[in-house]
Scaffold this active site. Structure first.
Site, short mmCIF file in Angstrom:
data_model
loop_
_atom_site.label_atom_id
_atom_site.label_comp_id
_atom_site.label_asym_id
_atom_site.label_seq_id
_atom_site.Cartn_x
_atom_site.Cartn_y
_atom_site.Cartn_z
N ASN A 89 21.35 22.21 -30.51
CA ASN A 89 20.34 23.28 -30.56
C ASN A 89 19.43 23.11 -29.35
O ASN A 89 18.58 22.23 -29.30
CB ASN A 89 19.55 23.14 -31.87
N LYS A 110 17.97 19.44 -29.37
CA LYS A 110 18.09 18.76 -30.66
C LYS A 110 19.56 18.73 -31.03
O LYS A 110 20.30 19.66 -30.73
CB LYS A 110 17.31 19.51 -31.74
N ARG A 114 23.89 26.53 -30.77
CA ARG A 114 23.03 27.66 -31.11
C ARG A 114 22.79 28.48 -29.85
O ARG A 114 22.40 27.94 -28.82
CB ARG A 114 21.71 27.14 -31.64
N HIS A 157 16.28 34.87 -34.99
CA HIS A 157 16.12 33.98 -36.16
C HIS A 157 17.20 34.23 -37.21
O HIS A 157 17.01 33.87 -38.37
CB HIS A 157 14.76 34.18 -36.87
N ARG A 187 2.63 34.24 -29.43
CA ARG A 187 3.12 35.58 -29.11
C ARG A 187 2.38 36.63 -29.96
O ARG A 187 2.09 36.38 -31.12
CB ARG A 187 4.62 35.68 -29.38
N GLY A 202 7.92 26.36 -40.27
CA GLY A 202 6.83 25.39 -40.37
C GLY A 202 5.64 25.88 -41.17
O GLY A 202 5.10 25.16 -42.03
N ASN A 214 4.95 24.99 -45.21
CA ASN A 214 3.87 24.02 -45.37
C ASN A 214 2.50 24.57 -45.72
O ASN A 214 1.68 23.83 -46.26
CB ASN A 214 3.73 23.19 -44.08
N GLU A 232 18.69 25.27 -39.94
CA GLU A 232 19.55 26.02 -39.01
C GLU A 232 20.74 25.19 -38.56
O GLU A 232 21.83 25.72 -38.37
CB GLU A 232 18.71 26.50 -37.82
P1 ADP Z 1 9.29 26.35 -34.37
O1 ADP Z 1 9.29 27.83 -34.51
O2 ADP Z 1 8.83 25.88 -33.03
O3 ADP Z 1 10.52 25.68 -34.88
P2 ADP Z 1 8.06 25.32 -36.77
O4 ADP Z 1 8.93 26.09 -37.69
O5 ADP Z 1 8.18 23.85 -36.73
O6 ADP Z 1 8.10 25.88 -35.31
O7 ADP Z 1 6.57 25.70 -37.16
C1 ADP Z 1 5.50 25.22 -36.44
C2 ADP Z 1 4.24 25.78 -37.07
O8 ADP Z 1 4.12 25.28 -38.41
C3 ADP Z 1 2.99 25.36 -36.33
O9 ADP Z 1 2.16 26.47 -36.14
C4 ADP Z 1 2.33 24.42 -37.29
O10 ADP Z 1 0.97 24.55 -37.17
C5 ADP Z 1 2.78 24.93 -38.63
N1 ADP Z 1 2.66 23.90 -39.67
C6 ADP Z 1 3.38 22.80 -39.83
N2 ADP Z 1 2.91 22.06 -40.88
C7 ADP Z 1 1.84 22.74 -41.37
C8 ADP Z 1 0.93 22.54 -42.46
N3 ADP Z 1 1.01 21.48 -43.25
N4 ADP Z 1 -0.02 23.46 -42.66
C9 ADP Z 1 -0.12 24.53 -41.88
N5 ADP Z 1 0.70 24.80 -40.86
C10 ADP Z 1 1.68 23.92 -40.60
#
Ligand code: ADP
Length: 607
Positions: free
Chosen positions: A7, A14, A71, A160, A221, A311, A315, A369
């Site tokens: 990826n 990765k 990917r 995505h 963005r 993310g 989370n 993914e």
């Molecule tokens: P990418 O699109 O680069 O793969 P991710 O899916 O890892 O990104 O998402 C990154 C986002 O997730 C960041 O904005 C980060 O702040 C948010 N994030 C990760 N953990 C938490 C959390 N515990 N609470 C709030 N936001 C989080």
């Protein structure tokens, strides 16, 4: 057997190795700081591939790699499924670099390096655009000048897709209902963010468009912006194109609104301490996502579940709550305890967020993914070992949709148009020597008349007028389904030309669907003249298997399937230009149906 998944992002690579049988991840790794100028440790993606392979070698374990899955963010219009990478695939990835400048060049560099290092196993491209490739035209079309859009390839692609497809599948598993019975709205909220309307397993709308800039608010963005704003900024003289690009991609979204960077954790902390711009950023983010949920529920005429991932989606319970608030009108009622506890346990990979009285569920699913890529890769490579795979791979047949038309004898033509009339060439047809004439006739039935039926040339030894089932009902004549040329005992019809009206005792038929092919094609497809086969049609809005298709082999024939307008409508091929959709041929309806329902075996077609 094991699958290596690569990826590749703009600054990192990765990788992971999966056991293709158990889907267990056996190894993961990451090479960072790629291609960053001014960084003394900067490395190219070729070097990163070498480091990855060295790392895999050093881990000691024995891996039996059967394929490598890459990917690829942008697959353009050509690929709606994973494909084995060959020169043509590389050329398409290359061609899409202007549309995905932050992704495709790096993916291509990594693919080429990995193919050189591991030349004996198949390399597979899995595209982020593939899941959305069959979005309905209404969803993929921007309302700008049609010709300009065509000329510049401006349409919505969506991204995505690997994640949306994965979490939709997971959600269906969690709900214990088949994906094909569900209307889902999936929200991938990470640094990049997008929403997808997954209707009965298909992406029918998604928020990212021609580029990954459209739609939801993202880390840096902007997502949706009135295009007029861009014109205003350009006209102001303060921004040139590059600066505008930088503004929208790097200095907008959560980062631009909050002034605190793109990490939602920091923004949430600051909002809790009263930072107004942090609060604004959160509110705009949640408002936009909620708006899309409403829009997609409307687009699908309902929704069974909303699925969070990425993310932020995985989370941030606070963000999930903000997005889901006031959706009771849809029947979605959040359970705040469930929301707070979701995915807290490390081994959990999905959780329910809604209360017992909720009619529409909300679910959070950890995306994966890499696993999805490994799956697609293993299925595709696995299917290659089947005897039929190669035949399938070569089995694309152009389709031509025939409108109603007439083949006439010289005698009938002279009666209708006068003794001195000649058939005038209008345009060539795809079969060699065949042409559409300028002359047209009317068909008169007991119920009504169909006017303007085109004559096809050259003139023939028997009259044969081909109409669709719908036409039969219009005319009020019961015409039999016949192979071309077999008009004996077919339906009578009255035909009218400028000179006279003639009653034909027979000649009106519904042409049986058929495929013209050269003997070489017949060898390639392993079929014979007059054999009946089934053909799976893709490329329209609906997949369809036609049974009872007649093969017609002749030296002078060019490969083409002919169906009538009713049949084309059934597959919603409507506006697909003749010959532009892809088809597969089978000698058995069940096989053809199995192919349609097993996306991994699909062979890609033009859009
Ligand atoms: P990418 O699109 O680069 O793969 P991710 O899916 O890892 O990104 O998402 C990154 C986002 O997730 C960041 O904005 C980060 O702040 C948010 N994030 C990760 N953990 C938490 C959390 N515990 N609470 C709030 N936001 C989080």
């Amino acid at each position: 057997m094991h699958t290596l998944v690569v990826n590749c992002g703009s600054s990192s690579l990765k990788y992971a190795i999966f056991d293709t049988q158990t889907e267990q991840s056996l190894l993961t790794g990451k090479v960072e700081r790629l291609g960053q100028s001014g960084d003394e440790k900067q490395r190219t993606h070729q070097v990163a591939v070498a480091e990855m392979l060295a790392d895999i070698g050093q881990r000691g374990a024995e891996f039996d790699l059967s394929s490598v899955g890459h990917r690829v963010v942008h697959g353009g219009t050509r690929y709606n499924t994973a494909v084995i990478i060959d020169e043509a695939v590389c050329a398409e990835i290359q061609a899409r670099i202007p549309d995905a400048p932050m992704h495709n060049p790096y993916a291509l560099a990594a693919i080429q390096a990995a193919m050189t290092a591991l030349p004996d196993i198949p390399h597979v491209a899995v595209f982020d655009t593939a899941f959305h490739a069959d979005m309905p035209r209404r969803a993929r079309t921007y309302a700008i000048d049609y010709d300009v859009a065509q000329q510049h390839g401006i349409r919505r692609f969506g991204f995505h897709g690997i994640s949306h497809a994965y979490v939709a599948d997971k959600a269906a598993g969690f709900l214990q209902r088949p994906l094909k019975d569900l209307r889902l709205i999936t929200l991938h909220l990470g640094n990049g963010a997008s929403a997808c309307a997954v209707e009965y397993g298909h992406s029918v709308e998604t928020s990212m468009g021609n580029t990954p800039l459209e739609g939801l608010v993202m880390g840096s963005r902007s997502g949706d912006v009135d295009a007029g704003v861009l014109l205003t900024l350009l006209r102001s003289g303060d921004f040139d194109v590059e600066q505008l690009d930088d503004l929208l991609n790097q200095h907008s979204g959560l980062a631009g609104l909050s002034g605190l960077g793109n990490d939602l954790r920091e923004i949430e902390d600051q909002a809790a301490s009263g930072n107004d711009r942090a609060r604004l950023a959160i509110n705009v983010f949640a408002h936009r996502a909620r708006k899309y949920i409403g829009a997609y529920a409307a687009a699908m005429g309902g929704v069974d579940a909303v699925v969070f991932t990425g993310g932020i989606g995985e989370n941030s319970a606070t963000m999930r709550r903000r997005i889901l608030q006031r959706l009771e009108f849809l029947g979605l009622v959040i359970d705040e305890d469930r929301n707070q506890d979701a995915l807290v346990a490390a081994d959990q990979d999905y959780a329910l967020l809604t209360s017992k009285r909720s009619r529409v569920e909300a679910i959070v699913v950890k995306t994966n993914e890499e696993l999805m890529i490994a799956r697609e890769c293993a299925t595709l490579v696995g299917s290659l070992h089947k005897d039929t795979a190669q035949a399938l791979a070569n089995a694309s047949i152009p389709i031509a949709v025939s409108g109603r038309h007439a083949h006439l004898t010289a005698e009938t033509f002279a009666q209708l148009f006068g003794p001195d009339a000649t058939l005038t060439h209008h345009k060539d047809l795809s079969q060699p020597g065949q042409f559409a004439a300028q002359e047209k006739i009317d068909l008169i039935g007991p119920r009504s008349t169909i006017t303007g039926v085109r004559i096809l040339g050259p003139l023939r030894s028997v009259d044969q007028i081909e109409i669709s089932r719908s036409d039969e009902f219009k005319l009020g004549i019961d015409a039999p389904v016949r192979d071309s040329g077999q008009v004996a005992g077919s339906a009578p019809v009255t035909v009218k030309g400028p000179h006279a009206t003639v009653q034909l005792a027979e000649g009106l038929i519904c042409a049986r669907r058929h495929v013209h092919m050269h003997p070489d094609d017949a060898t390639r497809f392993q079929v014979q003249d007059r054999q009946e086969v089934a053909i799976a049609v893709r490329g329209g809005a609906r997949d369809l298997v036609f049974g009872d298709v007649l093969i017609r082999v002749k030296e002078s024939y060019k490969l083409e399937m002919h169906i009538d307008t009713d049949e084309a409508n059934a597959a919603e091929l409507g506006s697909v230009a003749t010959g532009s959709s892809g088809e597969l041929i089978y000698t058995d309806v069940d096989d053809a149906y199995a192919e349609l329902t097993n996306p991994a075996q699909r062979v890609k077609h033009n859009d």
